[in-house]
Design a protein around this motif. Structure first.
Motif, short mmCIF file in Angstrom:
data_model
loop_
_atom_site.label_atom_id
_atom_site.label_comp_id
_atom_site.label_asym_id
_atom_site.label_seq_id
_atom_site.Cartn_x
_atom_site.Cartn_y
_atom_site.Cartn_z
N PRO A 92 30.08 -8.55 0.13
CA PRO A 92 29.46 -8.79 0.73
C PRO A 92 28.88 -7.41 1.42
CG PRO A 92 31.08 -10.68 1.26
CD PRO A 92 31.32 -10.29 0.11
N SER A 93 29.35 -6.80 1.55
CA SER A 93 29.00 -5.23 1.98
C SER A 93 28.85 -4.31 1.10
CB SER A 93 30.27 -4.18 2.35
OG SER A 93 31.39 -4.27 0.80
N THR A 94 28.55 -5.13 -0.23
CA THR A 94 27.31 -4.66 -0.83
C THR A 94 26.40 -4.40 -0.73
OG1 THR A 94 29.27 -4.47 -2.63
CG2 THR A 94 27.12 -3.97 -3.17
N VAL A 95 26.01 -6.31 -0.32
CA VAL A 95 24.98 -6.36 0.04
C VAL A 95 24.24 -6.02 1.03
CG1 VAL A 95 23.78 -9.22 0.89
CG2 VAL A 95 25.60 -8.91 -1.28
N SER A 96 24.95 -5.97 2.35
CA SER A 96 24.50 -5.41 3.48
C SER A 96 24.28 -4.29 3.42
CB SER A 96 26.19 -5.37 4.83
OG SER A 96 25.36 -5.08 5.67
N ARG A 97 24.56 -2.76 2.82
CA ARG A 97 24.17 -2.03 1.87
C ARG A 97 22.81 -1.70 1.37
NH1 ARG A 97 29.85 -0.96 0.50
NH2 ARG A 97 29.17 -1.08 -1.61
N ALA A 98 23.28 -2.44 1.16
CA ALA A 98 21.30 -2.78 -0.21
C ALA A 98 20.19 -3.18 0.48
CB ALA A 98 21.60 -3.55 -1.87
N LEU A 99 20.87 -4.02 1.75
CA LEU A 99 19.74 -5.02 2.27
C LEU A 99 19.06 -3.95 3.40
CD1 LEU A 99 20.21 -8.49 2.76
CD2 LEU A 99 18.93 -7.60 1.42
N ASN A 100 19.95 -3.17 4.10
CA ASN A 100 19.84 -2.26 5.27
C ASN A 100 19.76 -0.59 4.73
OD1 ASN A 100 20.34 -3.13 7.33
ND2 ASN A 100 21.85 -3.93 6.25
N ASP A 101 19.87 -0.46 2.96
CA ASP A 101 19.06 0.39 2.45
C ASP A 101 19.86 1.91 2.52
OD1 ASP A 101 16.96 0.35 0.68
OD2 ASP A 101 15.40 0.20 2.65
N LYS A 102 21.26 1.68 2.90
CA LYS A 102 22.42 2.37 2.53
C LYS A 102 22.70 2.80 1.55
CE LYS A 102 22.34 1.52 7.23
NZ LYS A 102 22.14 2.88 8.56
N GLY B 135 25.79 3.95 -1.63
CA GLY B 135 27.09 3.57 -2.12
C GLY B 135 26.70 1.86 -2.90
N VAL B 136 25.25 2.09 -3.24
CA VAL B 136 24.45 1.09 -4.31
C VAL B 136 23.91 1.28 -4.81
CG1 VAL B 136 23.34 -1.51 -4.48
CG2 VAL B 136 24.42 -1.29 -2.26
N ASN B 137 24.04 1.20 -6.46
CA ASN B 137 22.98 1.00 -7.57
C ASN B 137 21.09 1.30 -7.37
OD1 ASN B 137 22.45 -0.21 -10.03
ND2 ASN B 137 24.72 0.39 -10.28
N LEU B 138 20.43 1.81 -7.87
CA LEU B 138 19.34 1.19 -7.82
C LEU B 138 18.98 -0.27 -8.11
CD1 LEU B 138 17.15 4.54 -8.31
CD2 LEU B 138 17.58 3.32 -6.25
N GLU B 139 19.60 -0.37 -9.76
CA GLU B 139 19.25 -2.07 -10.03
C GLU B 139 19.77 -2.76 -9.30
OE1 GLU B 139 20.76 -3.79 -14.89
OE2 GLU B 139 20.67 -1.32 -14.26
N LEU B 140 21.17 -2.73 -9.06
CA LEU B 140 22.01 -3.67 -7.97
C LEU B 140 21.29 -3.91 -6.29
CD1 LEU B 140 23.99 -5.37 -7.94
CD2 LEU B 140 25.70 -4.41 -7.32
N LYS B 141 20.40 -2.86 -6.76
CA LYS B 141 19.75 -2.89 -4.88
C LYS B 141 18.31 -3.68 -5.66
CE LYS B 141 19.37 0.55 -2.48
NZ LYS B 141 18.99 1.79 -1.59
N LYS B 142 17.49 -3.90 -6.45
CA LYS B 142 16.73 -4.26 -6.52
C LYS B 142 17.20 -5.82 -6.91
CE LYS B 142 13.33 -4.69 -10.28
NZ LYS B 142 12.25 -4.06 -11.58
N LYS B 143 18.27 -6.35 -7.82
CA LYS B 143 18.34 -7.05 -8.15
C LYS B 143 19.22 -8.30 -7.07
CE LYS B 143 20.23 -7.30 -12.92
NZ LYS B 143 21.80 -7.25 -13.21
N ILE B 144 19.86 -7.51 -5.57
CA ILE B 144 20.04 -7.86 -4.49
C ILE B 144 18.51 -8.22 -3.19
CG2 ILE B 144 21.11 -7.90 -1.92
CD1 ILE B 144 22.71 -5.90 -3.70
N LYS B 145 17.92 -7.43 -3.54
CA LYS B 145 16.69 -7.59 -2.66
C LYS B 145 15.53 -8.69 -3.62
CE LYS B 145 16.00 -3.31 -0.29
NZ LYS B 145 14.95 -2.30 0.64
N GLU B 146 15.52 -8.95 -4.55
CA GLU B 146 14.63 -9.35 -5.50
C GLU B 146 15.71 -11.09 -5.10
OE1 GLU B 146 14.99 -9.02 -9.17
OE2 GLU B 146 13.19 -7.86 -9.06
N LYS B 147 17.09 -11.46 -4.65
CA LYS B 147 17.78 -12.35 -4.93
C LYS B 147 17.37 -13.15 -3.17
CE LYS B 147 20.16 -14.52 -7.34
NZ LYS B 147 19.62 -15.89 -7.72
N ALA B 148 17.86 -11.66 -2.18
CA ALA B 148 17.67 -12.38 -0.62
C ALA B 148 16.13 -12.97 -0.96
CB ALA B 148 17.83 -10.71 0.37
#
Length: 356
Positions: free
Chosen positions: A32-42, A44-57
């Protein structure tokens, strides 16, 4: 289609609840902390995973919790803005300028209109504080005998919430607050110069409205001094003060259309211009053959009237941008003496002034 709630079964029933970060993490098999960082553009999360997280959200219909973020950051990302009259096009253009600065920074606007009512303004200021706004931008109301909410504004500023005044100043506290205004005095003097030197007018009138807020007081001073400077005649009965009572306004305006009245009049806001044009129609008078007119505030209809109106144009968009920029600076920690920005106007010459 975005689904705002997640369905799950409990004792044979379908239960709906708000999507959380944990739901997204479970779907993707991440922390969950990884998801939080990705959604808040912090970081520590690589671009590919960030994209997947935002798409799933987006797919699940996740909405960032305003309350949770506020508790974490100590900010609501909200600015309270008080307008004096939401029907006045000036304030709509002002908000356009403010929004152009706030939106890229992800700040929201909480709007209120005071209608020049001190008690109403005080109530809205208190509601803003209850809501936890990060800053306040206000066109301050000045009541009878110069009453105002200065003490409350001082307490708000002292508590650490930035306050920016626009359109008007509170005269006894000019050095205490950031302000963005125009040079109202010079705007009227320049209009008189045009009427006298360029167009040959020697008998001038001015139209104001109650209450006499800071801007109108400055325009009145500009009129008196401008007439004296250019050796122009004016009479007290040619300085008309209107109200929100249209029937009474029509009576008061009759004086400026008499043969012994002024040859030109300056309106000091948009509403006054409308009232003068209505009175001209009622008394069967023509602009500019019977009375020349200069308006204040350049709205689109000034170009569309049968006789396009010569107008003092305020840089309203720039007023909004400057007020919002100052506010962003304060929220970013700028600790400098209060800024007092004064912008110039422009005389837009059309066809409502007759050359004598």
């Amino acid at each position: 289609m975005i689904t705002l709630f997640y369905n799950f079964e409990k004792r044979g029933e379908i239960i709906k609840r708000r999507i959380t970060i944990k739901d997204i993490a479970k779907e993707l098999g991440v922390n969950p902390s990884t998801v939080s960082r990705a959604l808040n553009d912090k970081p520590g999360v690589n671009l590919e995973l960030k994209k997947k997280i935002k798409e799933k959200a987006e797919e699940l219909g996740y909405i960032l919790s305003f309350q949770a973020k506020s508790l974490r950051t100590k900010k609501t990302m909200t600015i309270g803005i008080i307008l004096s009259d939401i029907k006045n096009p000036f304030f709509l253009d002002f908000l356009d300028g403010v929004e152009k600065i706030f939106f890229p920074r992800k700040y929201k606007m909480l709007l209120a209109t005071s209608n020049e009512d001190l008690e109403k303004e005080k109530t809205y200021l208190k509601w803003f504080l209850e809501h936890g706004v990060d800053g306040i931008i206000i066109a301050p109301t000045i009541g009878k005998n110069n009453k105002n909410n200065l003490n409350l504004l001082r307490r708000i500023k002292k508590s650490g919430i930035p306050v920016v005044l626009y359109d008007r100043k509170i005269e006894e506290a000019e050095s205490e607050f950031d302000t963005v205004t125009i040079n109202n005095y010079h705007a009227i003097v320049s209009a008189i110069k045009y009427l006298v030197r360029d167009m040959g007018h020697k008998n001038l009138g001015l139209c104001l409205i109650e209450p006499m807020v800071y801007t109108l007081k400055e325009r009145y001073k500009g009129f008196i001094d401008g007439c004296n400077l250019f050796n122009v005649k004016y009479k007290n009965e040619w300085i008309i003060v209107l109200s929100n009572n249209e029937r009474e306004n029509m009576k008061r305006l009759k004086a400026i259309f008499d043969k012994t009245g002024p040859t030109a009049i300056i309106a000091t806001n948009h509403y006054i211009t409308q009232q003068i044009l209505k009175a001209a129609k009622r008394y069967n008078r023509k602009i500019p053959s019977d009375l020349s007119l200069i308006a204040f505030d350049d709205n689109i209809e000034n170009e569309l009237y049968e006789v396009p109106i010569t107008t003092i144009k305020q840089p309203v968009l720039l007023i909004g941008k400057n007020a919002a920029t100052i506010m962003m600076g304060r929220l970013d920690g700028e600790d400098v003496i209060p800024q007092n920005i004064v912008l110039n106007t422009e005389l837009i010459i059309r066809n409502s002034v007759q050359k004598l």
